[in-house]
Design a protein around this motif. Structure first.
Motif, PDB file in Angstrom:
ATOM      1  N   ASP A  41      16.854 -35.105  55.045  1.00 50.82           N
ATOM      2  CA  ASP A  41      17.324 -33.756  55.357  1.00 50.82           C
ATOM      3  C   ASP A  41      16.213 -32.880  55.921  1.00 50.82           C
ATOM      4  O   ASP A  41      16.475 -31.863  56.559  1.00 50.82           O
ATOM      5  CB  ASP A  41      17.906 -33.092  54.103  1.00 50.82           C
ATOM      6  N   LEU A  42      14.968 -33.277  55.672  1.00 52.17           N
ATOM      7  CA  LEU A  42      13.839 -32.513  56.204  1.00 52.17           C
ATOM      8  C   LEU A  42      13.879 -32.468  57.726  1.00 52.17           C
ATOM      9  O   LEU A  42      13.446 -31.493  58.347  1.00 52.17           O
ATOM     10  CB  LEU A  42      12.525 -33.138  55.725  1.00 52.17           C
ATOM     11  N   PHE A  43      14.415 -33.531  58.352  1.00 50.72           N
ATOM     12  CA  PHE A  43      14.414 -33.624  59.808  1.00 50.72           C
ATOM     13  C   PHE A  43      15.748 -33.222  60.421  1.00 50.72           C
ATOM     14  O   PHE A  43      15.927 -33.335  61.633  1.00 50.72           O
ATOM     15  CB  PHE A  43      14.084 -35.064  60.220  1.00 50.72           C
ATOM     16  N   ALA A  44      16.688 -32.756  59.577  1.00 55.57           N
ATOM     17  CA  ALA A  44      18.034 -32.459  60.075  1.00 55.57           C
ATOM     18  C   ALA A  44      18.177 -31.032  60.580  1.00 55.57           C
ATOM     19  O   ALA A  44      19.156 -30.706  61.236  1.00 55.57           O
ATOM     20  CB  ALA A  44      19.068 -32.722  58.981  1.00 55.57           C
ATOM     21  N   VAL A  83      25.738 -29.145  38.224  1.00 55.41           N
ATOM     22  CA  VAL A  83      25.405 -30.311  39.032  1.00 55.41           C
ATOM     23  C   VAL A  83      25.838 -30.033  40.471  1.00 55.41           C
ATOM     24  O   VAL A  83      26.988 -29.656  40.714  1.00 55.41           O
ATOM     25  CB  VAL A  83      26.085 -31.588  38.516  1.00 55.41           C
ATOM     26  N   LEU A  84      24.914 -30.215  41.420  1.00 56.67           N
ATOM     27  CA  LEU A  84      25.253 -29.991  42.820  1.00 56.67           C
ATOM     28  C   LEU A  84      26.255 -31.027  43.299  1.00 56.67           C
ATOM     29  O   LEU A  84      26.180 -32.202  42.943  1.00 56.67           O
ATOM     30  CB  LEU A  84      23.998 -30.055  43.688  1.00 56.67           C
ATOM     31  N   THR A  85      27.198 -30.593  44.117  1.00 58.06           N
ATOM     32  CA  THR A  85      28.193 -31.488  44.696  1.00 58.06           C
ATOM     33  C   THR A  85      27.691 -32.017  46.039  1.00 58.06           C
ATOM     34  O   THR A  85      26.655 -31.587  46.555  1.00 58.06           O
ATOM     35  CB  THR A  85      29.516 -30.750  44.915  1.00 58.06           C
ATOM     36  N   ALA A  86      28.476 -32.921  46.612  1.00 60.36           N
ATOM     37  CA  ALA A  86      28.123 -33.439  47.942  1.00 60.36           C
ATOM     38  C   ALA A  86      28.097 -32.316  48.969  1.00 60.36           C
ATOM     39  O   ALA A  86      27.264 -32.308  49.886  1.00 60.36           O
ATOM     40  CB  ALA A  86      29.119 -34.515  48.352  1.00 60.36           C
ATOM     41  N   HIS A 110      24.953 -30.403  49.975  1.00 63.14           N
ATOM     42  CA  HIS A 110      23.991 -31.047  50.858  1.00 63.14           C
ATOM     43  C   HIS A 110      24.496 -31.171  52.296  1.00 63.14           C
ATOM     44  O   HIS A 110      23.850 -31.826  53.111  1.00 63.14           O
ATOM     45  CB  HIS A 110      23.641 -32.440  50.319  1.00 63.14           C
ATOM     46  N   TYR A 111      25.639 -30.553  52.596  1.00 57.82           N
ATOM     47  CA  TYR A 111      26.121 -30.587  53.973  1.00 57.82           C
ATOM     48  C   TYR A 111      25.104 -29.922  54.901  1.00 57.82           C
ATOM     49  O   TYR A 111      24.482 -28.916  54.547  1.00 57.82           O
ATOM     50  CB  TYR A 111      27.452 -29.849  54.109  1.00 57.82           C
ATOM     51  N   ARG A 112      24.985 -30.481  56.088  1.00 57.83           N
ATOM     52  CA  ARG A 112      24.085 -29.920  57.085  1.00 57.83           C
ATOM     53  C   ARG A 112      24.849 -29.684  58.387  1.00 57.83           C
ATOM     54  O   ARG A 112      25.899 -30.286  58.617  1.00 57.83           O
ATOM     55  CB  ARG A 112      22.909 -30.879  57.344  1.00 57.83           C
TER      56      ARG A 112
END
Length: 540
Positions: free
Chosen positions: A62-65, A487-490, A493-495
């Protein structure tokens, strides 16, 4: 003459100069370096392996997204920390040991006496600089800019005055109700040095009285429910929670009813009664300590509630046609919204309605009392639903610590133009499964850093398709879970540019249940005003 002294040894000379010899055998040196490198590389490699074995996208990618902006890098660091397996494995046990043996909390929680817990922002509000101090306002503005706030407004005065005038233009009388912080009313439970005999005055931020005086001089009705003095043994707050006890909440509801009754005049009468119920759980401050589910350091606290029901025994319901509207944060929500774990239909608004024996309308949202409910009110108006129409009184309740930590933008209250034709409009009761591209997403929160377990974010989806192909009106505003039970969901982390598949249904179908959950909107106000969907992730 004394005996001649012997010359200093090399060891003594080294001690005088501080140049101590460090002889490490080559084998020991290689072992130490290897162990350090293995530890340094092993934890991220283990994390990567587990994510791949679960079919998850590696967090490090995700660092590069996204563009390497300060806000994106901070969000990536937060996500990486939240997903860390090592952190999950060791932090709960370590925190429990620190809290139990040494009385240590964390960045959000302060451990008091005999199991009492306190929210650090509340202490900072009380003991910190005045909320109107120019230097503090300037520093707070810089902090807000660094944290990614688009329109930082740390001074509460313009926003409160603007809302007062907006209510007056709509024919409603505004009553501002700041709720005292726990540390203000339970100082003896924080430290033995703050214990007292007889009665004691209530401490507040050094600028609170000046702020109230200024607001009242401008015609704003401030209902300060803070008691005049404290007496030993009084408990107005839950032991491990940021919120008030049911008893003090009901006391405030009764006093607030007496304050607003003359401003309402005659109105429809309700036949309401109460049912006694018990609720028990550990408080939200225990949640923020991030202890294990097996912890025994902080046992659940039980409280007795008075649940408000109608003549048929049904749970109290708000009425959009009522001439009294309450805007409130989690203090209004705690005994009303079942997801908070303290029961339902027994909160501030229900007991205000009971004391007045008349219908009440409400807009409530956990946290962000400085702007969230005003933002919701403005969104209703922009979508063609004027919740101020016919209102005689508007009660605006928020935690007093928001004066120090909140963002206070002035929010326009006006009807919006017709929505763009390329936005999908929800139809009541209709569900659909779509694929879409994430154009933008609200920022999720880090678990354990906020006094609630659940969180919702907004998504702007484009290029919508179903099984038949592209959908007319190829964009949509969608709300999704970003955190459930800490708790974080999917979706957290959406980008941007990521394709997702969701089941959509009208937000109006779930709003009564989910509107109270704290959520993060998009930065684009025009999109925020579109009619939203509720989305749930489905498989490919």
């Amino acid at each position: 003459m004394g005996e001649p002294q012997s010359p200093p040894t090399p060891q003594e000379e080294a001690l005088k100069t501080g140049a101590l010899p460090t002889h490490v055998a080559p084998g020991v040196a290689r072992f130490l370096v290897g162990a350090f490198v293995a530890l340094l590389a092993g934890i991220p490699l283990l994390q990567l392996g587990v994510e791949l074995s679960r079919g998850q996208r590696p967090q490090v990618l995700d660092l590069f997204a996204q563009a390497p902006t300060k806000a994106n890098l901070r969000r990536w660091e937060d996500d990486l920390e939240s997903a860390s397996l090592a952190r999950r494995a060791f932090q709960p046990s370590l925190q429990e040991a620190l809290s139990g043996i040494g009385g240590f909390g964390n960045t959000n929680v302060v451990v008091g006496r005999e199991g009492w817990l306190f929210y650090r922002p509340g202490l900072e509000y009380l003991a910190g600089p005045g909320v109107l101090d120019p230097a503090r306002l300037s520093q707070r503005r810089r902090q807000m800019i660094e944290s990614g706030e688009k329109a930082p407004r740390p001074d509460p005065r313009p926003a409160i005055l603007a809302f007062h005038r907006q209510c007056a233009e709509a024919g409603a009388h505004l009553v501002v109700v700041p709720i005292a912080d726990k540390v203000m009313l339970q100082p003896a439970q924080l430290s033995a040095r703050l214990a007292f005999e007889g009665t004691a005055p209530v401490c507040n931020n050094r600028d609170f009285a000046r702020l109230v005086q200024w607001l009242r001089a401008e015609g704003v009705d401030v209902f300060d429910c803070t008691p005049a003095a404290l007496a030993p043994g009084e408990e107005r707050f839950l032991i491990q929670d940021t919120h008030w006890t049911p008893e003090w909440m009901e006391e405030v509801a009764g006093a607030l009813a007496a304050h607003v009754r003359p401003k309402l005049g005659p109105g429809p009468a309700l036949r309401l009664t109460v049912e006694s119920r018990e609720a028990a759980r550990v408080g939200d401050l225990v949640d923020m300590l991030k202890l294990s589910d097996r912890q025994r350091l902080f046992p659940p606290q039980s409280v007795r509630l008075r649940r408000v029901v109608d003549s048929a025994g049904r749970a109290w319901q708000p009425s959009h046609q009522a001439d009294l509207l309450v805007l409130g944060d989690s203090f209004a929500n705690i005994y009303s919204h079942e997801a908070m774990g303290w029961g339902e239909s027994a909160g501030l608004v229900e007991h205000l309605s009971l004391a007045l024996r008349r219908p009440v309308d409400r807009i409530v949202r956990n946290d962000a009392g400085a702007f969230a409910t005003r933002q919701m009110l403005a969104a209703h108006l922009a979508r063609g639903k004027n919740r101020l129409a016919g209102k005689k009184v508007v009660v605006w309740e928020y935690a007093v610590r928001e004066l120090a930590v909140g963002n206070w933008p002035a929010i326009e209250m006006k009807a919006a133009p017709a929505p763009p034709a390329n936005f999908l409009t929800p139809k009541p009761g209709v569900e659909l499964v779509v694929s879409g591209t994430v154009e933008a997403a609200g920022a999720p929160v880090r678990p354990g850093t906020v006094p609630y377990k659940d969180h919702i974010v907004a998504l702007h989806l484009t290029d919508l398709e179903d099984e038949k192909g592209p959908i007319a009106g190829g964009q949509a505003l969608v709300y999704v879970w970003s955190m459930r039970n800490n708790v974080l969901t999917a979706a957290a982390h959406y980008r941007t540019e990521q394709r997702v598949r969701l089941k959509l249904r009208p937000w109006a179908d779930v709003a009564a249940k989910l509107d109270a959950i704290n959520r993060r909107e998009l930065d684009n106000e025009e999109i925020n005003l579109q009619d939203p969907f509720w989305g749930e992730e489905v498989g490919p």
